[in-house]
Design a protein around this motif. Structure first.
Motif, PDB file in Angstrom:
ATOM      1  N   VAL A  10     -89.211 -87.923  58.693  1.00  0.00           N
ATOM      2  CA  VAL A  10     -88.337 -87.057  59.474  1.00  0.00           C
ATOM      3  C   VAL A  10     -88.973 -85.685  59.573  1.00  0.00           C
ATOM      4  O   VAL A  10     -89.741 -85.275  58.693  1.00  0.00           O
ATOM      5  N   GLN A  11     -88.652 -84.970  60.630  1.00  0.00           N
ATOM      6  CA  GLN A  11     -89.156 -83.609  60.774  1.00  0.00           C
ATOM      7  C   GLN A  11     -88.339 -82.644  59.933  1.00  0.00           C
ATOM      8  O   GLN A  11     -87.157 -82.894  59.642  1.00  0.00           O
ATOM      9  N   ALA A  12     -88.950 -81.539  59.560  1.00  0.00           N
ATOM     10  CA  ALA A  12     -88.243 -80.504  58.812  1.00  0.00           C
ATOM     11  C   ALA A  12     -86.991 -80.086  59.584  1.00  0.00           C
ATOM     12  O   ALA A  12     -87.018 -79.934  60.810  1.00  0.00           O
ATOM     13  N   SER A  15     -82.288 -84.913  59.070  1.00  0.00           N
ATOM     14  CA  SER A  15     -81.423 -85.548  58.078  1.00  0.00           C
ATOM     15  C   SER A  15     -81.822 -86.991  57.849  1.00  0.00           C
ATOM     16  O   SER A  15     -82.358 -87.653  58.749  1.00  0.00           O
ATOM     17  N   LEU A  16     -81.562 -87.449  56.645  1.00  0.00           N
ATOM     18  CA  LEU A  16     -81.732 -88.853  56.281  1.00  0.00           C
ATOM     19  C   LEU A  16     -80.635 -89.220  55.304  1.00  0.00           C
ATOM     20  O   LEU A  16     -80.169 -88.374  54.534  1.00  0.00           O
ATOM     21  N   GLY A  17     -80.260 -90.485  55.312  1.00  0.00           N
ATOM     22  CA  GLY A  17     -79.290 -90.980  54.346  1.00  0.00           C
ATOM     23  C   GLY A  17     -79.898 -92.119  53.555  1.00  0.00           C
ATOM     24  O   GLY A  17     -80.508 -93.025  54.121  1.00  0.00           O
ATOM     25  N   PHE A  65     -77.971 -81.533  50.136  1.00  0.00           N
ATOM     26  CA  PHE A  65     -77.830 -82.951  49.783  1.00  0.00           C
ATOM     27  C   PHE A  65     -76.430 -83.199  49.232  1.00  0.00           C
ATOM     28  O   PHE A  65     -75.865 -82.339  48.543  1.00  0.00           O
ATOM     29  N   THR A  66     -75.925 -84.395  49.480  1.00  0.00           N
ATOM     30  CA  THR A  66     -74.626 -84.783  48.942  1.00  0.00           C
ATOM     31  C   THR A  66     -74.685 -86.206  48.423  1.00  0.00           C
ATOM     32  O   THR A  66     -75.025 -87.130  49.174  1.00  0.00           O
ATOM     33  N   ILE A  67     -74.329 -86.356  47.151  1.00  0.00           N
ATOM     34  CA  ILE A  67     -74.240 -87.687  46.569  1.00  0.00           C
ATOM     35  C   ILE A  67     -72.801 -88.174  46.669  1.00  0.00           C
ATOM     36  O   ILE A  67     -71.846 -87.391  46.533  1.00  0.00           O
ATOM     37  N   SER A  68     -72.651 -89.465  46.936  1.00  0.00           N
ATOM     38  CA  SER A  68     -71.322 -90.068  46.988  1.00  0.00           C
ATOM     39  C   SER A  68     -71.453 -91.526  46.568  1.00  0.00           C
ATOM     40  O   SER A  68     -72.561 -92.037  46.413  1.00  0.00           O
ATOM     41  N   ARG A  69     -70.315 -92.167  46.394  1.00  0.00           N
ATOM     42  CA  ARG A  69     -70.362 -93.573  45.998  1.00  0.00           C
ATOM     43  C   ARG A  69     -69.154 -94.317  46.543  1.00  0.00           C
ATOM     44  O   ARG A  69     -68.116 -93.717  46.814  1.00  0.00           O
ATOM     45  N   ASP A  70     -69.325 -95.604  46.667  1.00  0.00           N
ATOM     46  CA  ASP A  70     -68.240 -96.495  47.064  1.00  0.00           C
ATOM     47  C   ASP A  70     -68.141 -97.542  45.967  1.00  0.00           C
ATOM     48  O   ASP A  70     -68.973 -98.452  45.889  1.00  0.00           O
ATOM     49  N   ASN A  81     -79.558 -83.370  54.273  1.00  0.00           N
ATOM     50  CA  ASN A  81     -79.585 -82.560  55.489  1.00  0.00           C
ATOM     51  C   ASN A  81     -80.539 -81.381  55.305  1.00  0.00           C
ATOM     52  O   ASN A  81     -80.919 -81.042  54.185  1.00  0.00           O
ATOM     53  N   SER A  82     -80.895 -80.772  56.413  1.00  0.00           N
ATOM     54  CA  SER A  82     -81.788 -79.602  56.387  1.00  0.00           C
ATOM     55  C   SER A  82     -83.017 -79.869  55.516  1.00  0.00           C
ATOM     56  O   SER A  82     -83.386 -79.058  54.658  1.00  0.00           O
ATOM     57  N   LEU A  83     -83.631 -80.993  55.750  1.00  0.00           N
ATOM     58  CA  LEU A  83     -84.760 -81.414  54.919  1.00  0.00           C
ATOM     59  C   LEU A  83     -85.942 -80.472  55.087  1.00  0.00           C
ATOM     60  O   LEU A  83     -86.201 -79.927  56.173  1.00  0.00           O
ATOM     61  N   LYS A  84     -86.667 -80.313  53.981  1.00  0.00           N
ATOM     62  CA  LYS A  84     -87.842 -79.457  53.921  1.00  0.00           C
ATOM     63  C   LYS A  84     -89.051 -80.294  53.522  1.00  0.00           C
ATOM     64  O   LYS A  84     -88.901 -81.330  52.862  1.00  0.00           O
ATOM     65  N   PRO A  85     -90.244 -79.845  53.876  1.00  0.00           N
ATOM     66  CA  PRO A  85     -91.441 -80.592  53.456  1.00  0.00           C
ATOM     67  C   PRO A  85     -91.507 -80.809  51.941  1.00  0.00           C
ATOM     68  O   PRO A  85     -91.986 -81.860  51.496  1.00  0.00           O
TER      69      PRO A  85
END
Length: 119
Positions: A10-12, A15-17, A65-70, A81-85
């Protein structure tokens, strides 16, 4: 026992999940975590979530970043989100799993998924 997925390129600023699903004869899953590792460095704890949903994130990812669970799906997620190199790493999940017939939870690791952030 743990299968991680969702990595990629992904580019700087993008977002990725990530997701990580536990399988097997599971009675209950306690803490679930995401770590990351780059070559030559120690594995770094990124985020943790308790069975009750309490979370903690590393300072380097707080607010992004946000961690969650089901619990019904035995799955932990990491929304990035707002990923950096500098977020480029192999990301690993782990979980403390109590299995049928077990006397105490065992810690399992996922296989790792590569996240690459281009500048």
């Amino acid at each position: 026992q743990l299968q991680a997925s969702g990595g990629g390129l992904v580019q700087a600023g993008g977002s990725l999940g990530l997701s990580c699903v536990a399988s097997g004869s599971i009675v209950v899953i306690n803490g679930m975590r995401w770590y990351r590792q780059t070559p030559g460095k120690q594995r770094e704890l990124v985020a943790v979530i308790t069975s009750g949903g309490r979370t903690n994130h590393a300072d380097s990812v707080k607010g992004r970043f946000t961690i969650s669970r089901d619990n019904a799906k035995n799955t932990v997620y990491l929304q990035m989100n707002s990923l950096k190199p500098e977020d480029t790493a192999v990301y690993y999940c782990n979980a403390d799993v109590l299995e049928t017939g077990g006397s105490r939870p065992q810690r399992y690791w996922g296989q790792g998924t590569q996240v690459t952030v281009s500048s």
